[in-house]
Design a protein around this motif. Structure first.
Motif, PDB file in Angstrom:
ATOM      1  N   ARG A   1      12.415 -43.164  19.756  1.00 56.37           N
ATOM      2  CA  ARG A   1      11.226 -42.455  19.888  1.00 56.37           C
ATOM      3  C   ARG A   1      10.608 -41.545  17.874  1.00 56.37           C
TER       4      ARG A   1
ATOM      5  N   ASP B   1       9.340 -36.119  16.215  1.00 62.97           N
ATOM      6  CA  ASP B   1       8.556 -34.801  16.526  1.00 62.97           C
ATOM      7  C   ASP B   1       9.431 -35.309  18.043  1.00 62.97           C
TER       8      ASP B   1
ATOM      9  N   SER C   1       7.679 -37.415  20.162  1.00 58.52           N
ATOM     10  CA  SER C   1       6.501 -37.667  21.305  1.00 58.52           C
ATOM     11  C   SER C   1       6.452 -39.001  21.920  1.00 58.52           C
TER      12      SER C   1
ATOM     13  N   ASP D   1       3.620 -40.382  21.409  1.00 57.85           N
ATOM     14  CA  ASP D   1       1.819 -40.766  20.847  1.00 57.85           C
ATOM     15  C   ASP D   1       1.997 -42.278  19.919  1.00 57.85           C
TER      16      ASP D   1
END
Length: 117
Positions: A39, A42, A44, A46
């Motif tokens: 990932r 952060d 996330s 997204d």
């Protein structure tokens, strides 16, 4: 439901998709490394990938000892998006094309126009 795939198998898919890209797309890549991370910092899901570097259209000549540009694919975000291996392959392919395009100085707007974003 998302797909599950260990890091080694995922990296193997990325290498296979890189090998499947057209020669004229990858032959011009200089001082670029491809990295798989779970990932982004952060945490996330997204972001599928990121190009870290200076686009070819913006840079001068490379000197000695410069760190390579990086194209980072985020394994968990890509897996979250896909239900099966074929969809994952397609998503990795499109993501690689998208990030390599950034290396060549093609922005998101142009990628959308070309159908790659």
């Amino acid at each position: 439901m998302s797909l599950e795939l260990d890091e080694e198998s995922f990296e193997r898919l990325v290498i296979e998709e890189l090998d499947a890209l057209p020669d004229d797309m990858v032959d011009g890549l200089e001082n670029v490394v491809f990295v798989v991370e779970d990932r982004p910092e952060d945490g996330s899901l997204d972001l599928l990938a990121v190009y870290e570097g200076v686009a070819l259209t913006e840079r001068g000549q490379y000197g000695f000892g410069e760190l390579p540009d990086r194209i980072v694919l985020y394994r968990e975000a890509l897996l979250e998006l896909c239900d099966d291996l074929e969809t994952l392959r397609q998503e990795i392919h499109v993501t690689l094309v998208h990030e390599i395009a950034h290396y060549y100085g093609i922005d998101d707007e142009e990628l959308h126009r070309l159908g790659w974003a």
